[in-house]
Design a protein around this motif. Structure first.
Motif, PDB file in Angstrom:
ATOM      1  N   ARG A 109       0.824  -1.220   0.000  1.00  0.00           N
ATOM      2  CA  ARG A 109       0.000   0.000   0.000  1.00  0.00           C
ATOM      3  C   ARG A 109       0.854   1.265   0.000  1.00  0.00           C
ATOM      4  NH1 ARG A 109      -4.780  -0.617   4.247  1.00  0.00           N
ATOM      5  NH2 ARG A 109      -5.421   1.252   3.107  1.00  0.00           N
ATOM      6  N   LYS A 110       2.142   1.115  -0.329  1.00  0.00           N
ATOM      7  CA  LYS A 110       3.086   2.234  -0.252  1.00  0.00           C
ATOM      8  C   LYS A 110       2.601   3.476  -1.020  1.00  0.00           C
ATOM      9  CE  LYS A 110       7.999   3.317  -1.034  1.00  0.00           C
ATOM     10  NZ  LYS A 110       8.143   3.963  -2.330  1.00  0.00           N
ATOM     11  N   ALA A 111       2.143   3.284  -2.244  1.00  0.00           N
ATOM     12  CA  ALA A 111       1.773   4.425  -3.089  1.00  0.00           C
ATOM     13  C   ALA A 111       0.693   5.296  -2.436  1.00  0.00           C
ATOM     14  CB  ALA A 111       1.316   3.939  -4.463  1.00  0.00           C
ATOM     15  N   GLU A 112      -0.376   4.676  -1.965  1.00  0.00           N
ATOM     16  CA  GLU A 112      -1.458   5.484  -1.379  1.00  0.00           C
ATOM     17  C   GLU A 112      -1.041   6.108  -0.039  1.00  0.00           C
ATOM     18  OE1 GLU A 112      -4.868   3.444   0.176  1.00  0.00           O
ATOM     19  OE2 GLU A 112      -3.923   1.478   0.081  1.00  0.00           O
ATOM     20  N   ILE A 113      -0.182   5.382   0.698  1.00  0.00           N
ATOM     21  CA  ILE A 113       0.325   5.946   1.962  1.00  0.00           C
ATOM     22  C   ILE A 113       1.157   7.203   1.671  1.00  0.00           C
ATOM     23  CG2 ILE A 113       1.948   5.554   3.879  1.00  0.00           C
ATOM     24  CD1 ILE A 113       1.023   2.585   3.826  1.00  0.00           C
ATOM     25  N   GLU A 114       2.019   7.114   0.662  1.00  0.00           N
ATOM     26  CA  GLU A 114       2.874   8.262   0.321  1.00  0.00           C
ATOM     27  C   GLU A 114       2.041   9.455  -0.147  1.00  0.00           C
ATOM     28  OE1 GLU A 114       5.719   6.127  -2.327  1.00  0.00           O
ATOM     29  OE2 GLU A 114       7.193   6.974  -0.932  1.00  0.00           O
TER      30      GLU A 114
END
Lengths: 306, 306
Positions: B229-234
């Protein structure tokens, strides 16, 4: 083991000096190496107590070194502490004042209670840690509580202070009324102090909103006697205001027999004092009946009206 | 008798919620009327604990009224406290963090110890005051200590925490290993949280010298799972940086089974992080072996290098 140092506030009073000595004793008995030091000259009351109890006065220091591990007693505000305190490692604090102008980078042991004297809290710490209180340490704690509560007559006095005084008097083998009055009286002999020394004896700098103020206090058995020196005291206050950029300087002369105070007030924010006490200053002075406590009866009033 | 309220920090965790409930119980038994409240939604770990122990969650509030008497637990920094806290009357604090961004106008009861969990201090207060600990309160304190010390595996854990866990497990009639692992695992199920909720779950704002930073932390049993889920967290971190004028945002994903963390780092001051951990960020991330404690292993590193 690296040695920690413990000290109270600048312009040391009896609680600050006794608390440092007592905390070093307690920590020593708990296995830590802690040396008591002080940040200024002793007043006559404290000198009387240490001499009576046959206790050495702590070594004097003016600043702490970077990274030095320290314990603060009877204060927390950096402006009242050792120079360079912001670069020391504060490991413990035992106090009975508000918290202000204080911060640490790491967790610490912090113990403050809203009682009349730091030594009342220290006495509890002996009990909690099951450490026996020696006759000498009891005498020191007793002296501090008598000093801070003006022999249990100040409004800062709590039931816990009173209980501690009675228990400590027993351990110290002292009649606390007789000893206490002699000790307080010893502190009121201010005849050989210069005006500059007088205002520095028990002087605290404090922030009032964005204003910079000092409140100094001396105890006396005769207000009129002290007021004969009004002119030179005022001269010195004005000089201090100029040199340190103060907005307000309140000098409080407290009658420890009758529990009243006379204030001498200077600076461009004297209106804060007048508003707070609802009194017009006459010739820069005001009589404050029943007022004896800077912490409980003066500082909060000025803070609320700044 | 006017009612006092007691609460922990924003983005409440298990220690903050349990400490508020426990402190209200202790003060009640000492004759004071104190209501526990909370400043935000419960996380799943805390929900698991309260449900298991059959304890009601405290009422939620968003701000305190002027002059309201309050007790703070598990925090002291105003930025982590209730809105309008600067106009409340803070009567007591029980905590285990550094002191910063905190002040009072009057003396108070302040008790902090450098231990792993506020509830370890609260357990001592029951003992000092000779108040019996009920099975329910023991369960709450046990849950808090397990949570804050990751089942006694975090470097923030002290001997006192370990001793408290063993004694409290007996009073609570719980096998703390089994119960603790179930509770921690319940907290790692973050699948139904939005990215915004994820970064807000356990997020602390802090000053690094003159820079404004946030450090958020989530616990997981599988770092890779969370990194999908890195992209949405960033995306959400960057939005938060812009909206709140942050200089640095560190999002820490902590593997509670293997005691490691993965950090995602954004903001114009990422150099502070790189310098502190002596690591070049790759694609804005860095693996931190052995790092599990924000307070002991992340915050001090950033502070020293800001």
């Amino acid at each position: 083991m690296e040695e920690m140092i413990v000290f109270g506030h600048k312009s040391p009073d009896t609680d600050t000096i006794c608390s440092a000595i007592v905390m070093s004793d307690l920590q020593g008995k708990l296995g830590k190496k802690v040396k008591a030091v002080r940040l200024g000259e002793l007043n006559k009351e404290t000198e009387y107590a240490l001499k009576y109890l046959n206790v050495e006065k702590p070594e004097i220091i003016s600043e702490v070194e970077n990274g030095q591990e320290v314990i603060l007693v009877d204060h927390n505000e950096f402006s009242q502490s050792a120079n360079n305190i912001e670069n020391a490692k504060i490991k413990m604090v035992v106090d009975h004042h508000r918290i202000c102008d204080f911060q640490t980078a790491e967790p610490l042991y912090y113990r403050a209670e809203p009682v009349g004297c730091t030594c009342t809290v220290l006495y509890k710490l002996y009990k909690e840690n099951n450490v026996e209180v020696s006759e000498k340490m009891a005498g020191l704690m007793l002296s501090a509580i008598i000093s801070d509560t003006l022999l249990l007559k100040s409004p800062t006095k709590t039931d816990e202070d009173e209980k501690a005084v009675k228990e400590l008097a027993q351990i110290a083998n002292l009649d606390y009324q007789t000893y206490g009055l002699e000790m307080l009286k010893a502190g009121t002999d201010l005849s050989d102090f210069s005006a500059k020394e007088l205002i520095g004896l028990d002087c605290k700098e404090c922030a009032l909103s964005d204003k910079k103020a000092k409140i100094a206090q001396v105890n006396t058995a005769d207000i009129n006697d002290m007021m004969t020196r009004k002119a030179e005291i005022e001269e010195t206050m004005k000089k201090d205001i100029e040199e340190n950029g103060l907005d307000l300087f309140v000098f409080v002369i407290t009658d420890i027999i009758n529990s009243n105070s006379q204030a001498i007030v200077h600076g461009k924010e004297t209106a804060i004092f007048e508003k707070g006490f609802n009194k017009k200053l006459e010739d820069n002075t005001a009589f404050l009946p029943g007022v004896v406590s800077r912490k409980k009866q003066i500082l909060p009033v000025l803070q609320e009206n700044a």
